[in-house]
Each structure stands twice: as structure tokens, then as C-alpha cells.
Design a protein around this motif. Structure first.
Motif, short mmCIF file in Angstrom:
data_model
loop_
_atom_site.label_atom_id
_atom_site.label_comp_id
_atom_site.label_asym_id
_atom_site.label_seq_id
_atom_site.Cartn_x
_atom_site.Cartn_y
_atom_site.Cartn_z
N ASN A 116 -2.90 1.06 -0.77
CA ASN A 116 -3.61 1.51 0.42
C ASN A 116 -5.02 1.97 0.05
O ASN A 116 -5.44 1.90 -1.11
N TYR A 170 -8.83 7.61 6.78
CA TYR A 170 -8.37 6.24 6.54
C TYR A 170 -7.57 6.13 5.24
O TYR A 170 -7.20 5.03 4.84
N LYS A 172 -4.57 6.59 4.21
CA LYS A 172 -3.23 6.00 4.18
C LYS A 172 -3.18 4.58 4.75
O LYS A 172 -2.13 3.95 4.78
N ARG A 173 -4.31 4.11 5.21
CA ARG A 173 -4.33 2.78 5.84
C ARG A 173 -4.16 1.66 4.81
O ARG A 173 -4.65 1.74 3.68
N ASP A 174 -3.48 0.59 5.23
CA ASP A 174 -3.37 -0.62 4.41
C ASP A 174 -4.71 -1.34 4.46
O ASP A 174 -5.27 -1.52 5.55
#
Length: 540
Positions: A116, A170, A172-174
Motif C-alpha cells: 500500500n 492515503y 492505507k490505500r492500494d
């Protein structure tokens, strides 16, 4: 041009709030006589320059000019064929990339798809070793060693980097769910989180659309301002370079053509290539008849340049926005004026036929939003003119060129000259092929003699193909000079020559090279005294 970074009494403030005790105007990067050759092709040719600490410097040039190779050598991904590279006065020519205080952001972001955003940015921090002192248990003396960052330290640095690039929240975003611009910001955050002294950026905005590119230009300027470290940026986009840079290096054929501020390069280009590459230009050939006097298109003009030899052949550039255009009186009637205006209405842009340098006809007129771009044919040349007042196609207009609008440049070349050898009684090697020449009857050259061959630009003929000519090549650059075009040809043996022709060629066109034997001037080659060739270092 962007506002320069303000620093407190020669101290560089890093992204983590710490200060490095170094002067802003130190030479943080020095390139000394660096050459890079790939498969007998010289990509970077004996280049020398230095970059000041804290500047935003852009390497600008066309595709294939050597700018990315140069950046990769500074980063350590390529080794120079010869020459040296210094970072903070330390020779790093042979030091691998991971041991240099440099990080690189690539056009292809090279993010880890299985990690991530947080883990992508933290990746380098988890591997990095930092100086650390411990106390010896027995002696009590301090011992220098290294350690890795703690989890808390990593978390703090990652969050700071995310904030710096505008990606708060952001973490933890993929990365696969992010837009192109957001992925680019992650790549930049991953680079700056390691607190490099120099950040290298290899066309990082090339994959973004126009709107996103412009937004990221502002972001990069703000990041540079906040970090205060040195940015070295590679691009072929002139607007990008002019917008963001403190200084620009214009590169072509592996050679620095000019270095300076964006305004200096735009207003005072060093040669025809720079003038043609940066912005719209009218480039003409002329003769410097005296200081502050130049002759072109059959007239003598006042200018602001001096220091040239009398009657020296020169190139000159006139920017389209610097030409004054106005309507004129023809047989007592005003000619067609700006779109939407009456034919007989006198406007401030109408002038008598006198007191102007040229009278011409508008051959094209395009509205560009804030100005009109027009082509005006004056007979000897077709000028590109930009004005807030537009004239319709067919309008008769007068052009005036103020002295301060004319910038004089020394010619890149005045004759094609080759050091070569005689291959037979009446042939000589030019561009890797045998061409016939007229040998000297009284003291003829013999096979194997080293000679200098000179051919004027207008004495070379370019054919549509190279089936019936000794040598061939491809068009590299083309310059409109009014009654003719001046083209640069890259030959198959990695040489170059200039040709004046009435034919219009496109870049990369394949051509054959034909030369009249009577036009090849041959003289004996005299070897100069040996000496190590060292180019003068350019301070950017």
C-alpha cells in the motif's frame, strides 16, 4: 519563473526540520569532462558543469540528446566512459547508486503493486542504516556504529512525507486505486522521505495528461521550496522547464548549448538551435556590418549587440511578440484591419506606408486566446507575428522591428570541415564514404595523406534516398531562413553536416548526400601540439 527558495543565513533546511551547515551557493554537483559512448556512438561529449546547492536545475533538450544518460550517470546507474562526477567535492564516479546521497524519481513510477501507499514510502527507510553511537560496556568509550530506524521514527517520517506531497490520509490505500498524479506523488514521497541532498527527476510528468501535468508542476515547485534541497529535472517540454526552473541546461548532441536562467535563455539564446527549441522564433541569417548595426533581408538595422568582427556572418532571432504590426495606407484607402472592424475606420494600429521596415501580406491568422498568431510574407521572409490585434488573411500590413527586439548570435558553423584521408588519386573519405575531388596538379595528394576537407553549406545536394549517393543520413534539425532552409544532417557514421537547400525536409527524413567534386576544398592537415583537451566548466 518560480520564486527562489529563501534560506536563513546560508543554512539549508531539510524536510525533517533539521539544518545542514552548508552554504546555498556551494557546488553540490560537479561534472568534469564526462563522456559516455554506447556502441561507438557518443551520447555525452566531454561535458563539464557544476550545480549550486538548493537550485532547481532542468536538463532540457530533444529526445536522444543525452540528458537522461547524463542524469543516470549522476545517479550512478551508468558509469562514464571517461571523466569524473563529484558530489559535495567527493569523487563518486565509481560509487554505486545506493551509496550516493541522491534519490531518483522515474517517469515510470516503479511502485510496488503488492504494497500500500504507506509501505511503498516506508520501504527505503526500513533498509536504511543511520549513524549511531553506543557506549562500550567495559571501557565506557563512545563507539561509532549504525542502526535502523525504529517503527515510531518510520511512522513519523512517512506521515511527514505524505503531508509534504498532499496525500494526508492515503497511507492505507492500494497504489493500484490511485490516479496517475497520485501515484507520482507517492513516488516523490518515497524519494524525499530518505532526505537526500539531491533529488533527480527523469521526466516524471511525461505520463500525465495536460491538466494534471500543470497541477504537478505547481506541486513540485512547492515541494522544492519547502525542502530546500537541489532538484535536477529532465524534460523535453520547454514550457515545463521555463515554468519551474531556477536554471536550465539546454543540451543537444550530448553537448551543453547554453546554461542560464529561463529569462536569459529565452531573451538571449546562444545559437540558432536554442532559439528554435525555446519558444516561437524568427531566425534569419545576417551580417554584422559594425557594432550595433546588422544587415539582413537587404536592409541595415539598428540593434543592441556589439563585439563581433566587421562583416561577420551571424544568425539572429526576433521573437514573434516583439514585432510591431500595423495597417498601412494603400492608394489613400486603409487596408483590411482587425477582424470585426470597418475597412475605412482608422485605428491606433494604422500607420502610413513610411517609417516601417517591411510591407507584407498576411498569409495566415489564428486566434490563440489572448493573442493572434499571424504569418506575414514580406517577400524575402515569412515572419511569424504575435499581436493582440488580428488581421485577416490577405491584409496588407507594415512591420517594424525595434533595435532591442533583434538578438545577434554567432553561427554554430560557417563551413563543413572534416579531418580525413585521401583514399585514391581522386577520392577522399567524407562521412564514411568515398567522394571524388579535384586533386592538386602541382603538388598532388597521395593515398593515405591526412587532409582537411571543407564544403560550403550551399555546395551539398540532398537526394530523396541514398541508393545512388556515396553516403546517407537523417535530418536532425531544420531552420527556415527565408529564401532557403538550413538543415542539419546526422550521417550514418555519427558525423554531422549543414546544408542550405530550397527544399523543405522533415526531421528524421532519410536523405542521400551528393557533393560536386569541384566544390570540395582540400588542404594538408597540420597536427597541433598535444595537450589534454579539457572543456571549460559551466557554472549553472
Amino acid at each position: 519563473m518560480k520564486e527562489k527558495v529563501s534560506l536563513d543565513k546560508n543554512l539549508i533546511k531539510n524536510g525533517n526540520g533539521s539544518c545542514a551547515s552548508a552554504q546555498k551557493f556551494d557546488k553540490i554537483i560537479e561534472v568534469r569532462n564526462v563522456t559516455k559512448v554506447f556502441d561507438d556512438v557518443t551520447v555525452v561529449d566531454n561535458m563539464s558543469f557544476s550545480i549550486k546547492r538548493g537550485d532547481f536545475v532542468t536538463f532540457l533538450g530533444p529526445s536522444g540528446c543525452g540528458k537522461t544518460t547524463l542524469l543516470r550517470m549522476i545517479a550512478g546507474f551508468e558509469k562514464p566512459t571517461s571523466g569524473e562526477i563529484f558530489l559535495e567535492r567527493e569523487d563518486v564516479t565509481l560509487i554505486p547508486p545506493h551509496k550516493r546521497p541522491i534519490n531518483t524519481v522515474f517517469q515510470k513510477y516503479a511502485l510496488f503493486p503488492h504494497l500500500n501507499v504507506y509501505k511503498n514510502i516506508a520501504f527505503g527507510l526500513k533498509l536504511k542504516q543511520i549513524p549511531h553511537q553506543i557506549q562500550h560496556k567495559k571501557t565506557g568509550e563512545s563507539v561509532d556504529t549504525t542502526r535502523k530506524y525504529t517503527k515510531n521514527e518510520i511512522h513519523e517520517k512517512v506521515q511527514h512525507a505524505l503531508k509534504m506531497v498532499g496525500l494526508d490520509g492515503y497511507d492505507k490505500r492500494d497504489v493500484s486505486t490511485l490516479s496517475g498524479g497520485q501515484q507520482q506523488r507517492v513516488a516523490i514521497a518515497r524519494a524525499i522521505v530518505l532526505e537526500p541532498k539531491d533529488l533527480l527527476l527523469d521526466e516524471p510528468l511525461g505520463a500525465l495528461d495536460l491538466k494534471m501535468r500543470k497541477e504537478m508542476q505547481i506541486e513540485l515547485m512547492n515541494i522544492h521550496k519547502n525542502l530546500g534541497i537541489t532538484f535536477v529535472y529532465v524534460t523535453h517540454d520547454q514550457e515545463e522547464a521555463l515554468t519551474m526552473s531556477d536554471k536550465i541546461l539546454i543540451i543537444n548532441d550530448g553537448v551543453v548549448q547554453q546554461a542560464g536562467t529561463p529569462k536569459k535563455i529565452y531573451d538571449e539564446p546562444a545559437n540558432a538551435f536554442v532559439a528554435n527549441f525555446i519558444g516561437e522564433s524568427n531566425i534569419l541569417s545576417g551580417v554584422m556590418v559594425a557594432d550595433f548595426k546588422v544587415q539582413f533581408s537587404g536592409q541595415t538595422f539598428d540593434c543592441t549587440d556589439k563585439g563581433f568582427s566587421k562583416n561577420e556572418k551571424v544568425d539572429l532571432v526576433i521573437r514573434p511578440e516583439d514585432i510591431e504590426i500595423s495597417d498601412l495606407v494603400v492608394s489613400g484607402q486603409w487596408s483590411v484591419v482587425s477582424e470585426g472592424e470597418s475597412k475605412n475606420k482608422k485605428t491606433p494600429n494604422q500607420s502610413p506606408i513610411t517609417n516601417h521596415h517591411f510591407i507584407g501580406t498576411v498569409t495566415s491568422s489564428v486566434f490563440k486566446g489572448t493573442y493572434y498568431e499571424m504569418h506575414v510574407d514580406v517577400g524575402s521572409y515569412e515572419f511569424t507575428v504575435q499581436s493582440t490585434t488580428g488581421f485577416v488573411i490577405g491584409a496588407k500590413v507594415a512591420l517594424n522591428i525595434p533595435p532591442q527586439s533583434i538578438h545577434i548570435m554567432r553561427k554554430m558553423k560557417t563551413v563543413n570541415s572534416f579531418k580525413t584521408v585521401v583514399t585514391s588519386e581522386n577520392t577522399i573519405e567524407i562521412c564514411g564514404a568515398n567522394y571524388e575531388f579535384i586533386n592538386n596538379e602541382t603538388e598532388p595528394f597521395e593515398k593515405g595523406d591526412e587532409v582537411i576537407a571543407e564544403i560550403e553549406f550551399e555546395d551539398i545536394y540532398l537526394a530523396d534516398h541514398d541508393d545512388y549517393t556515396p553516403a546517407g543520413g537523417n535530418i536532425g534539425q531544420t531552420y527556415y531562413k527565408g529564401s532557403y532552409y538550413q538543415v542539419q544532417v546526422y550521417t550514418d557514421d555519427d558525423d554531422e553536416l549543414y546544408v542550405n537547400t530550397t527544399d523543405e525536409w522533415d526531421i528524421d527524413d532519410r536523405v542521400g548526400i551528393a557533393i560536386n567534386p569541384e566544390k570540395i576544398k582540400v588542404k594538408k592537415y597540420v597536427e597541433e601540439e598535444d595537450g589534454e583537451e579539457e572543456t571549460e566548466s559551466i557554472e549553472v
